[in-house]
Design a protein around this motif. Structure first.
Motif, PDB file in Angstrom:
ATOM      1  N   ARG A 170      37.283  62.551 -42.273  1.00 33.53           N
ATOM      2  CA  ARG A 170      38.088  63.595 -42.899  1.00 33.53           C
ATOM      3  C   ARG A 170      39.518  63.144 -43.216  1.00 33.53           C
ATOM      4  NH1 ARG A 170      36.392  66.436 -38.208  1.00 33.53           N
ATOM      5  NH2 ARG A 170      34.364  67.454 -38.499  1.00 33.53           N
ATOM      6  N   CYS A 171      40.028  62.182 -42.449  1.00 29.65           N
ATOM      7  CA  CYS A 171      41.465  61.907 -42.531  1.00 29.65           C
ATOM      8  C   CYS A 171      41.837  60.454 -42.818  1.00 29.65           C
ATOM      9  CB  CYS A 171      42.149  62.321 -41.220  1.00 29.65           C
ATOM     10  SG  CYS A 171      41.876  64.022 -40.737  1.00 29.65           S
ATOM     11  N   GLU A 172      40.900  59.504 -42.641  1.00 29.47           N
ATOM     12  CA  GLU A 172      41.307  58.102 -42.683  1.00 29.47           C
ATOM     13  C   GLU A 172      40.522  57.247 -43.674  1.00 29.47           C
ATOM     14  OE1 GLU A 172      41.005  56.490 -38.781  1.00 29.47           O
ATOM     15  OE2 GLU A 172      42.240  58.035 -37.839  1.00 29.47           O
ATOM     16  N   VAL A 173      39.201  57.370 -43.703  1.00 31.56           N
ATOM     17  CA  VAL A 173      38.375  56.444 -44.494  1.00 31.56           C
ATOM     18  C   VAL A 173      38.597  56.689 -45.984  1.00 31.56           C
ATOM     19  CG1 VAL A 173      36.058  55.615 -44.957  1.00 31.56           C
ATOM     20  CG2 VAL A 173      36.650  56.437 -42.667  1.00 31.56           C
ATOM     21  N   PRO A 174      38.967  55.649 -46.753  1.00 33.06           N
ATOM     22  CA  PRO A 174      39.190  55.835 -48.188  1.00 33.06           C
ATOM     23  C   PRO A 174      37.953  56.396 -48.889  1.00 33.06           C
ATOM     24  CG  PRO A 174      40.028  53.705 -47.470  1.00 33.06           C
ATOM     25  CD  PRO A 174      39.278  54.273 -46.308  1.00 33.06           C
ATOM     26  N   LEU A 175      38.186  57.286 -49.842  1.00 39.98           N
ATOM     27  CA  LEU A 175      37.115  57.886 -50.633  1.00 39.98           C
ATOM     28  C   LEU A 175      36.738  56.962 -51.783  1.00 39.98           C
ATOM     29  CD1 LEU A 175      38.104  61.657 -50.978  1.00 39.98           C
ATOM     30  CD2 LEU A 175      35.842  60.815 -50.335  1.00 39.98           C
ATOM     31  N   SER A 176      35.461  56.742 -51.954  1.00 35.81           N
ATOM     32  CA  SER A 176      34.978  55.875 -53.034  1.00 35.81           C
ATOM     33  C   SER A 176      34.800  56.685 -54.312  1.00 35.81           C
ATOM     34  CB  SER A 176      33.664  55.212 -52.628  1.00 35.81           C
ATOM     35  OG  SER A 176      33.843  54.379 -51.523  1.00 35.81           O
ATOM     36  N   ARG A 177      35.901  57.195 -54.798  1.00 33.14           N
ATOM     37  CA  ARG A 177      35.897  57.933 -56.061  1.00 33.14           C
ATOM     38  C   ARG A 177      37.306  57.943 -56.611  1.00 33.14           C
ATOM     39  NH1 ARG A 177      34.899  64.244 -54.663  1.00 33.14           N
ATOM     40  NH2 ARG A 177      33.065  63.401 -53.589  1.00 33.14           N
ATOM     41  N   SER A 178      37.412  58.158 -57.906  1.00 31.96           N
ATOM     42  CA  SER A 178      38.725  58.274 -58.533  1.00 31.96           C
ATOM     43  C   SER A 178      39.081  59.738 -58.667  1.00 31.96           C
ATOM     44  CB  SER A 178      38.711  57.614 -59.915  1.00 31.96           C
ATOM     45  OG  SER A 178      38.448  56.232 -59.807  1.00 31.96           O
ATOM     46  N   THR A 179      40.362  60.040 -58.575  1.00 32.78           N
ATOM     47  CA  THR A 179      40.813  61.411 -58.786  1.00 32.78           C
ATOM     48  C   THR A 179      40.912  61.661 -60.288  1.00 32.78           C
ATOM     49  OG1 THR A 179      43.092  60.636 -58.581  1.00 32.78           O
ATOM     50  CG2 THR A 179      42.051  61.556 -56.619  1.00 32.78           C
ATOM     51  N   PRO A 180      40.370  62.790 -60.774  1.00 28.41           N
ATOM     52  CA  PRO A 180      40.425  63.078 -62.212  1.00 28.41           C
ATOM     53  C   PRO A 180      41.866  63.134 -62.718  1.00 28.41           C
ATOM     54  CG  PRO A 180      38.923  64.573 -61.082  1.00 28.41           C
ATOM     55  CD  PRO A 180      39.672  63.827 -60.021  1.00 28.41           C
ATOM     56  N   ALA A 181      42.105  62.498 -63.837  1.00 22.30           N
ATOM     57  CA  ALA A 181      43.449  62.477 -64.404  1.00 22.30           C
ATOM     58  C   ALA A 181      43.872  63.881 -64.824  1.00 22.30           C
ATOM     59  CB  ALA A 181      43.488  61.532 -65.609  1.00 22.30           C
ATOM     60  N   GLY A 182      45.102  64.212 -64.544  1.00 23.87           N
ATOM     61  CA  GLY A 182      45.641  65.477 -64.969  1.00 23.87           C
ATOM     62  C   GLY A 182      45.293  66.654 -64.090  1.00 23.87           C
ATOM     63  N   ARG A 183      44.514  66.461 -63.042  1.00 21.64           N
ATOM     64  CA  ARG A 183      44.141  67.563 -62.160  1.00 21.64           C
ATOM     65  C   ARG A 183      45.039  67.533 -60.930  1.00 21.64           C
ATOM     66  NH1 ARG A 183      37.908  68.381 -60.833  1.00 21.64           N
ATOM     67  NH2 ARG A 183      37.980  68.624 -63.099  1.00 21.64           N
ATOM     68  N   GLY A 184      45.781  68.620 -60.706  1.00 23.31           N
ATOM     69  CA  GLY A 184      46.742  68.657 -59.622  1.00 23.31           C
ATOM     70  C   GLY A 184      46.115  69.041 -58.301  1.00 23.31           C
ATOM     71  N   GLY A 185      46.991  69.374 -57.348  1.00 23.12           N
ATOM     72  CA  GLY A 185      46.529  69.750 -56.022  1.00 23.12           C
ATOM     73  C   GLY A 185      46.592  68.588 -55.055  1.00 23.12           C
ATOM     74  N   ASP A 186      46.636  68.943 -53.778  1.00 26.32           N
ATOM     75  CA  ASP A 186      46.755  67.931 -52.736  1.00 26.32           C
ATOM     76  C   ASP A 186      45.424  67.584 -52.081  1.00 26.32           C
ATOM     77  OD1 ASP A 186      49.519  67.875 -53.112  1.00 26.32           O
ATOM     78  OD2 ASP A 186      49.821  69.537 -51.714  1.00 26.32           O
ATOM     79  N   THR A 187      44.333  68.256 -52.487  1.00 28.46           N
ATOM     80  CA  THR A 187      43.041  68.021 -51.843  1.00 28.46           C
ATOM     81  C   THR A 187      41.954  67.759 -52.878  1.00 28.46           C
ATOM     82  OG1 THR A 187      42.500  70.391 -51.822  1.00 28.46           O
ATOM     83  CG2 THR A 187      43.652  69.504 -49.890  1.00 28.46           C
ATOM     84  N   VAL A 188      40.834  67.253 -52.387  1.00 31.76           N
ATOM     85  CA  VAL A 188      39.661  67.011 -53.224  1.00 31.76           C
ATOM     86  C   VAL A 188      38.437  67.484 -52.448  1.00 31.76           C
ATOM     87  CG1 VAL A 188      39.483  64.638 -52.344  1.00 31.76           C
ATOM     88  CG2 VAL A 188      38.353  65.251 -54.486  1.00 31.76           C
ATOM     89  N   ASP A 189      37.485  68.128 -53.135  1.00 33.39           N
ATOM     90  CA  ASP A 189      36.281  68.666 -52.501  1.00 33.39           C
ATOM     91  C   ASP A 189      35.269  67.549 -52.252  1.00 33.39           C
ATOM     92  OD1 ASP A 189      37.374  71.179 -52.603  1.00 33.39           O
ATOM     93  OD2 ASP A 189      36.239  71.824 -54.365  1.00 33.39           O
ATOM     94  N   LEU A 197      39.481  67.423 -48.545  1.00 35.17           N
ATOM     95  CA  LEU A 197      40.104  66.268 -47.918  1.00 35.17           C
ATOM     96  C   LEU A 197      41.397  65.912 -48.647  1.00 35.17           C
ATOM     97  CD1 LEU A 197      37.124  63.867 -47.152  1.00 35.17           C
ATOM     98  CD2 LEU A 197      37.895  65.906 -45.937  1.00 35.17           C
ATOM     99  N   PRO A 198      42.309  65.230 -47.963  1.00 35.96           N
ATOM    100  CA  PRO A 198      43.562  64.834 -48.620  1.00 35.96           C
ATOM    101  C   PRO A 198      43.302  63.971 -49.857  1.00 35.96           C
ATOM    102  CG  PRO A 198      43.676  64.479 -46.251  1.00 35.96           C
ATOM    103  CD  PRO A 198      42.255  64.816 -46.550  1.00 35.96           C
ATOM    104  N   ARG A 199      43.948  64.310 -50.940  1.00 38.53           N
ATOM    105  CA  ARG A 199      43.772  63.558 -52.180  1.00 38.53           C
ATOM    106  C   ARG A 199      44.217  62.102 -52.022  1.00 38.53           C
ATOM    107  NH1 ARG A 199      42.880  64.874 -57.525  1.00 38.53           N
ATOM    108  NH2 ARG A 199      42.658  67.045 -56.870  1.00 38.53           N
ATOM    109  N   THR A 200      45.073  61.851 -51.034  1.00 33.14           N
ATOM    110  CA  THR A 200      45.535  60.486 -50.814  1.00 33.14           C
ATOM    111  C   THR A 200      44.407  59.542 -50.399  1.00 33.14           C
ATOM    112  OG1 THR A 200      46.143  61.128 -48.547  1.00 33.14           O
ATOM    113  CG2 THR A 200      47.881  61.179 -50.223  1.00 33.14           C
ATOM    114  N   LEU A 201      43.272  60.086 -49.908  1.00 34.90           N
ATOM    115  CA  LEU A 201      42.147  59.219 -49.554  1.00 34.90           C
ATOM    116  C   LEU A 201      41.478  58.623 -50.792  1.00 34.90           C
ATOM    117  CD1 LEU A 201      40.359  61.202 -46.684  1.00 34.90           C
ATOM    118  CD2 LEU A 201      41.987  59.315 -46.492  1.00 34.90           C
ATOM    119  N   ALA A 202      41.611  59.314 -51.929  1.00 33.55           N
ATOM    120  CA  ALA A 202      41.092  58.788 -53.187  1.00 33.55           C
ATOM    121  C   ALA A 202      42.211  58.050 -53.906  1.00 33.55           C
ATOM    122  CB  ALA A 202      40.542  59.927 -54.045  1.00 33.55           C
ATOM    123  N   GLY A 203      41.885  57.451 -55.014  1.00 28.09           N
ATOM    124  CA  GLY A 203      42.912  56.709 -55.734  1.00 28.09           C
ATOM    125  C   GLY A 203      42.325  55.986 -56.908  1.00 28.09           C
ATOM    126  N   PRO A 204      43.119  55.170 -57.560  1.00 31.08           N
ATOM    127  CA  PRO A 204      42.614  54.397 -58.700  1.00 31.08           C
ATOM    128  C   PRO A 204      41.436  53.511 -58.280  1.00 31.08           C
ATOM    129  CG  PRO A 204      45.012  54.284 -58.570  1.00 31.08           C
ATOM    130  CD  PRO A 204      44.543  54.929 -57.314  1.00 31.08           C
TER     131      PRO A 204
END
Length: 256
Positions: A164-183, A231-238
């Protein structure tokens, strides 16, 4: 209690829900308990006929669905174009005399992260086996080879919290979509706490292995609890930074 964290990723995965050989070999949409226990047993060098599956009874498996993947079907033939004696064998000791045709289902480009919790003795034994496996691990079928890094953490106090808090997410965050979390979808073997996860769907799946013997495979039912968590959006990334983030996370344990 402690645990380890595995990342199941690769070009193809297939988590069969039926033990009998049928013309259509399906796949569950997530790693089954039977397949994961089989992976652990193979790493420890336990054969299909060895009655040692109770050594995994204390394990609790939690699956985070990073990418569900795309279902693909392979038209597959075995034993075509040969004399009868060289075609696929039958259970009666003869041969088919013709090609065996199957349609095999796979998940393409799927990624799952699994928290494995259990007694320290069991977790330590599994961690050693997965680092130096007796038989190579695969993602449901021998042709489905896992990507690296495979073992993200070999010993961690709370692997579910790490998902929930540490392991990087294997996905990219959609461009232009705000918010601090991802489902993100989770699958639990025990009901998650209602105060933190207000809604979870209950599933029934027959994937607890009783025997892996080729002539006496059997499974029993278990309940799964499926939820969608923020989960925190920071777990995802480019996407181009994903592998570096995963390697850094895995190496943090080695350098500690």
């Amino acid at each position: 209690m402690s645990g380890l964290v595995l990342r199941l990723a690769g070009p193809l995965q297939s988590w069969g829900e039926r033990s009998a050989f049928t013309a259509v070999r399906d796949t569950a949409p997530f790693p089954t308990r039977s397949a994961l226990i089989g992976l652990f047993a193979a790493a420890e060098g336990i054969g299909r006929d060895d009655a040692l599956l109770d050594r995994y009874d204390d394990l609790r498996l939690t699956v985070r669905v990073d990418r569900p993947g795309i279902r693909v079907i392979d038209y597959h033939t075995v034993g075509g174009g040969f004399p009868k004696a060289r075609t696929a064998a039958t259970s009666g000791g003869s041969n088919k005399g013709a090609a065996v045709i199957t349609r095999r289902h796979y998940l393409a480009d799927a990624v799952f992260v699994v928290a494995v919790s259990g007694r320290d003795q069991t977790v330590n034994r599994l961690a050693q086996a997965l680092r130096r496996p007796h038989w190579a691990p695969y993602l449901g079928r021998r042709s489905c080879v896992p990507d690296e890094p495979f073992v993200l953490r070999s010993h961690i106090e709370d692997p579910e919290a790490a998902l929930r808090c540490e392991v990087p997410l294997s996905r990219s965050t959609p461009a232009g979509r705000g918010g601090d979390t991802v489902d993100v979808e989770f699958l639990y073997e025990e009901p998650p706490p209602a105060q933190s996860i207000p809604r979870a769907d209950t599933l029934e799946i027959y994937d607890v292995p009783i025997s892996f013997s080729p002539h006496a495979r059997s499974h029993r039912m278990r309940h799964l609890y499926k939820s969608v968590e923020q989960l925190p959006r920071t777990l995802a990334g480019p996407q181009h930074t994903l592998m570096r983030r995963l390697i850094d996370y895995a190496h943090t344990e080695e350098s500690a």
